[in-house]
Scaffold this active site. Structure first.
Site, PDB file in Angstrom:
ATOM      1  N   PRO A 107       5.041   6.744  10.045  1.00 51.69           N
ATOM      2  CA  PRO A 107       3.418   6.662   9.629  1.00 51.69           C
ATOM      3  C   PRO A 107       2.671   6.246  10.635  1.00 51.69           C
ATOM      4  O   PRO A 107       3.012   5.285  11.429  1.00 51.69           O
ATOM      5  CB  PRO A 107       3.276   5.959   8.305  1.00 51.69           C
ATOM      6  CG  PRO A 107       4.521   5.613   8.022  1.00 51.69           C
ATOM      7  CD  PRO A 107       5.499   5.664   8.963  1.00 51.69           C
ATOM      8  N   GLY A 130       1.046  -1.139   0.108  1.00 57.32           N
ATOM      9  CA  GLY A 130      -0.023   0.110  -0.141  1.00 57.32           C
ATOM     10  C   GLY A 130       0.892   1.282  -0.034  1.00 57.32           C
ATOM     11  O   GLY A 130       0.665   2.071  -0.811  1.00 57.32           O
ATOM     12  N   ILE A 131       1.839   1.431   1.096  1.00 57.77           N
ATOM     13  CA  ILE A 131       2.476   2.715   1.161  1.00 57.77           C
ATOM     14  C   ILE A 131       3.704   2.466  -0.122  1.00 57.77           C
ATOM     15  O   ILE A 131       4.017   3.453  -0.551  1.00 57.77           O
ATOM     16  CB  ILE A 131       3.001   2.622   2.308  1.00 57.77           C
ATOM     17  CG1 ILE A 131       2.041   3.219   3.382  1.00 57.77           C
ATOM     18  CG2 ILE A 131       4.133   3.986   2.606  1.00 57.77           C
ATOM     19  CD1 ILE A 131       2.304   3.261   4.854  1.00 57.77           C
ATOM     20  N   THR A 173       3.225  -7.530   9.336  1.00 61.12           N
ATOM     21  CA  THR A 173       2.877  -7.664  10.963  1.00 61.12           C
ATOM     22  C   THR A 173       2.569  -9.130  11.075  1.00 61.12           C
ATOM     23  O   THR A 173       2.213  -9.958  10.409  1.00 61.12           O
ATOM     24  CB  THR A 173       1.590  -6.853  11.079  1.00 61.12           C
ATOM     25  OG1 THR A 173       0.766  -7.296  10.125  1.00 61.12           O
ATOM     26  CG2 THR A 173       1.985  -5.521  10.980  1.00 61.12           C
ATOM     27  N   TYR A 231       6.716  -6.195  16.400  1.00 59.22           N
ATOM     28  CA  TYR A 231       6.635  -5.111  15.517  1.00 59.22           C
ATOM     29  C   TYR A 231       7.256  -3.689  16.275  1.00 59.22           C
ATOM     30  O   TYR A 231       7.996  -2.793  15.339  1.00 59.22           O
ATOM     31  CB  TYR A 231       5.041  -4.900  15.012  1.00 59.22           C
ATOM     32  CG  TYR A 231       5.069  -3.861  13.772  1.00 59.22           C
ATOM     33  CD1 TYR A 231       5.061  -4.394  12.367  1.00 59.22           C
ATOM     34  CD2 TYR A 231       4.569  -2.683  14.070  1.00 59.22           C
ATOM     35  CE1 TYR A 231       4.791  -3.408  11.425  1.00 59.22           C
ATOM     36  CE2 TYR A 231       4.383  -1.604  13.103  1.00 59.22           C
ATOM     37  CZ  TYR A 231       4.481  -2.143  11.601  1.00 59.22           C
ATOM     38  OH  TYR A 231       4.239  -1.100  10.853  1.00 59.22           O
ATOM     39  N   ASN A 272      11.170   0.088   2.887  1.00 64.51           N
ATOM     40  CA  ASN A 272       9.782   0.129   3.108  1.00 64.51           C
ATOM     41  C   ASN A 272       9.069  -1.319   3.575  1.00 64.51           C
ATOM     42  O   ASN A 272       8.019  -1.161   4.097  1.00 64.51           O
ATOM     43  CB  ASN A 272       8.941   0.965   1.936  1.00 64.51           C
ATOM     44  CG  ASN A 272       7.717   0.449   2.019  1.00 64.51           C
ATOM     45  OD1 ASN A 272       6.933   1.378   2.530  1.00 64.51           O
ATOM     46  ND2 ASN A 272       7.012  -0.333   1.170  1.00 64.51           N
ATOM     47  N   ALA A 273       9.835  -2.217   3.112  1.00 66.81           N
ATOM     48  CA  ALA A 273       9.314  -3.646   3.164  1.00 66.81           C
ATOM     49  C   ALA A 273       8.845  -4.118   4.552  1.00 66.81           C
ATOM     50  O   ALA A 273       9.804  -3.596   5.454  1.00 66.81           O
ATOM     51  CB  ALA A 273      10.032  -4.575   2.735  1.00 66.81           C
TER      52      ALA A 273
HETATM   53  N1  CAA Z   1      -5.255  -2.376  25.694  1.00 65.62           N
HETATM   54  C1  CAA Z   1      -5.458  -2.959  26.782  1.00 65.62           C
HETATM   55  N2  CAA Z   1      -6.154  -4.103  26.652  1.00 65.62           N
HETATM   56  C2  CAA Z   1      -6.498  -4.955  25.363  1.00 65.62           C
HETATM   57  C3  CAA Z   1      -6.177  -3.896  24.346  1.00 65.62           C
HETATM   58  C4  CAA Z   1      -5.604  -2.928  24.320  1.00 65.62           C
HETATM   59  N3  CAA Z   1      -5.252  -2.128  23.346  1.00 65.62           N
HETATM   60  N4  CAA Z   1      -6.510  -4.902  23.228  1.00 65.62           N
HETATM   61  C5  CAA Z   1      -7.155  -5.964  23.735  1.00 65.62           C
HETATM   62  N5  CAA Z   1      -7.016  -6.010  25.112  1.00 65.62           N
HETATM   63  C6  CAA Z   1      -7.610  -6.894  26.198  1.00 65.62           C
HETATM   64  C7  CAA Z   1      -8.917  -7.521  25.624  1.00 65.62           C
HETATM   65  O1  CAA Z   1      -9.839  -6.677  26.158  1.00 65.62           O
HETATM   66  C8  CAA Z   1      -8.922  -8.857  26.380  1.00 65.62           C
HETATM   67  O2  CAA Z   1      -9.078  -8.773  27.638  1.00 65.62           O
HETATM   68  P1  CAA Z   1      -9.617 -10.018  28.790  1.00 65.62           P
HETATM   69  O3  CAA Z   1      -8.714 -11.151  28.288  1.00 65.62           O
HETATM   70  O4  CAA Z   1      -9.637  -9.237  29.991  1.00 65.62           O
HETATM   71  O5  CAA Z   1     -11.031 -10.193  27.950  1.00 65.62           O
HETATM   72  C9  CAA Z   1      -7.446  -9.157  26.197  1.00 65.62           C
HETATM   73  O6  CAA Z   1      -6.810  -8.112  25.980  1.00 65.62           O
HETATM   74  C10 CAA Z   1      -7.210 -10.117  24.637  1.00 65.62           C
HETATM   75  O7  CAA Z   1      -6.139 -10.703  24.883  1.00 65.62           O
HETATM   76  P2  CAA Z   1      -5.675 -11.779  23.671  1.00 65.62           P
HETATM   77  O8  CAA Z   1      -4.471 -12.225  23.839  1.00 65.62           O
HETATM   78  O9  CAA Z   1      -6.812 -12.750  23.644  1.00 65.62           O
HETATM   79  O10 CAA Z   1      -5.857 -10.889  22.452  1.00 65.62           O
HETATM   80  P3  CAA Z   1      -6.562 -11.277  21.107  1.00 65.62           P
HETATM   81  O11 CAA Z   1      -6.327 -12.248  20.669  1.00 65.62           O
HETATM   82  O12 CAA Z   1      -8.110 -10.732  21.472  1.00 65.62           O
HETATM   83  O13 CAA Z   1      -5.897  -9.829  20.070  1.00 65.62           O
HETATM   84  C11 CAA Z   1      -4.675  -8.490  19.104  1.00 65.62           C
HETATM   85  C12 CAA Z   1      -5.077  -9.393  20.529  1.00 65.62           C
HETATM   86  C13 CAA Z   1      -4.406  -9.329  17.769  1.00 65.62           C
HETATM   87  C14 CAA Z   1      -3.299  -7.872  19.460  1.00 65.62           C
HETATM   88  C15 CAA Z   1      -5.882  -7.616  18.617  1.00 65.62           C
HETATM   89  O14 CAA Z   1      -6.193  -6.710  19.834  1.00 65.62           O
HETATM   90  C16 CAA Z   1      -5.407  -6.698  17.642  1.00 65.62           C
HETATM   91  O15 CAA Z   1      -5.405  -6.979  16.471  1.00 65.62           O
HETATM   92  N6  CAA Z   1      -4.976  -5.265  17.979  1.00 65.62           N
HETATM   93  C17 CAA Z   1      -4.778  -4.338  17.104  1.00 65.62           C
HETATM   94  C18 CAA Z   1      -3.210  -4.433  16.860  1.00 65.62           C
HETATM   95  C19 CAA Z   1      -2.486  -3.181  15.789  1.00 65.62           C
HETATM   96  O16 CAA Z   1      -2.643  -2.088  16.084  1.00 65.62           O
HETATM   97  N7  CAA Z   1      -1.992  -3.589  14.860  1.00 65.62           N
HETATM   98  C20 CAA Z   1      -1.445  -2.618  14.068  1.00 65.62           C
HETATM   99  C21 CAA Z   1      -1.605  -3.231  12.540  1.00 65.62           C
HETATM  100  S1  CAA Z   1      -1.364  -2.146  11.083  1.00 65.62           S
HETATM  101  C22 CAA Z   1       0.338  -1.789  11.315  1.00 65.62           C
HETATM  102  O17 CAA Z   1       1.183  -2.361  12.116  1.00 65.62           O
HETATM  103  C23 CAA Z   1       0.939  -0.419  10.724  1.00 65.62           C
HETATM  104  C24 CAA Z   1       1.218   0.462  11.427  1.00 65.62           C
HETATM  105  O18 CAA Z   1       2.388   0.886  11.571  1.00 65.62           O
HETATM  106  C25 CAA Z   1       0.442   1.629  12.251  1.00 65.62           C
END
Ligand code: CAA
Length: 245
Positions: A182, A17-18, A91, A152, A87-88
């Protein structure tokens, strides 16, 4: 005439994408684009879709040997690389209790080792010729950390340490080294985050929307231009105000 006329730009992961926006912008500014791919079908389609000439080479940037072959091919077919955009990136998200050694090492290899593997091929040549631009694409999550991204965030924070150290070594040779961080940009990588979580993230962005790949590409084009010559060792954030420091 574009400001990058006559320059060869290597953009790793240019089919993403980027990466696509970076290739398009640097090509529009006059650079000859070389990029890397891992998936041949995607690469062929990508190249056919672009309206500029490009060279696309299979390369696992996590492998030093692949990067040596990349240098040999570019130098024998095209000439010296003037600009590198590392850039490569991938996640492999998961909370730390679900993180495993494979997810850790894949992300460190592709997102961090790659910057050494690629840059090491070309930085000495740039310094000898007295000109070069190196831009490392990091992330807001390398600056602030992110739940689910220990791998990451570690790799992306490491990138900027690399930029600052190398910037000092090559500053007097006309080579700049910068990091661009970004925020959340509308790409497949961000769209892979579950919608409910993504919506919560967007709610934290003061500008109120995801970023556009072109907005990142424009910043990189400036860093690559002659006018960017006084910026080195910097970490430039483009995140809609989601993280200010
Ligand atoms: N802060 C605090 N608690 C959190 C949380 C957060 N941000 N996110 C989830 N939790 C909690 C949940 O509420 C849950 O709590 P309970 O167990 O008490 O119910 C617990 O953590 C879940 O833990 P799990 O280990 O079971 O996690 P999961 O399998 O449900 O999912 C995850 C975890 C895959 C990381 C998911 O939260 C997710 O996809 N998060 C987004 C991550 C993200 O932002 N990635 C960026 C990708 S894009 C990128 O990387 C480009 C860039 O440079 C910006």
């Amino acid at each position: 005439m574009g400001t990058l006329e006559g320059k060869i730009a290597l953009v790793t992961g240019g089919t993403g994408g980027i990466g696509t926006a970076i290739c398009q912008r640097l090509a529009a500014d006059g650079a000859r684009i070389v990029t890397t791919y891992m998936n041949q079908e995607k690469a062929e389609k990508w190249q056919a879709d672009q309206d500029f000439e490009s060279t696309i080479i299979r390369c696992d940037v996590g492998s030093y040997e692949d990067c040596e072959r990349l240098r040999e091919q570019i130098e024998s077919e095209l000439g010296h690389v003037d600009l590198i955009v590392n850039n490569a990136g991938i996640t492999r998200d998961g909370s730390f209790k679900k993180m495993n050694a494979d997810k850790w090492s894949q992300v460190i290899a592709t997102n961090l080792d790659s910057v050494f593997n690629v840059t090491h091929q070309f930085a000495n040549g740039m310094a000898e010729r007295g000109h070069g631009r190196i831009v490392n694409i990091s992330s807001i999550n390398g600056q602030k950390g992110q739940f689910g991204q220990t791998n990451y965030s570690a790799a992306k924070a490491g990138l900027h340490g690399f930029s600052m150290a190398l910037a000092q070594e090559v500053a007097r040779k006309g080579v700049t080294v910068n990091t661009v961080s970004p925020g959340y940009i509308a790409t497949e990588m961000v769209m892979a985050v579950p919608e409910e979580i993504r919506d919560k993230i967007i709610a934290q962005i003061p500008v109120g929307r995801l970023g556009k790949p072109e907005e990142i590409a424009a910043l990189i084009a400036f860093l690559c231009s002659d006018e960017g010559g006084f910026i080195t060792g910097a970490n430039l954030a483009a995140n809609g105000g989601q993280h200010m420091h």
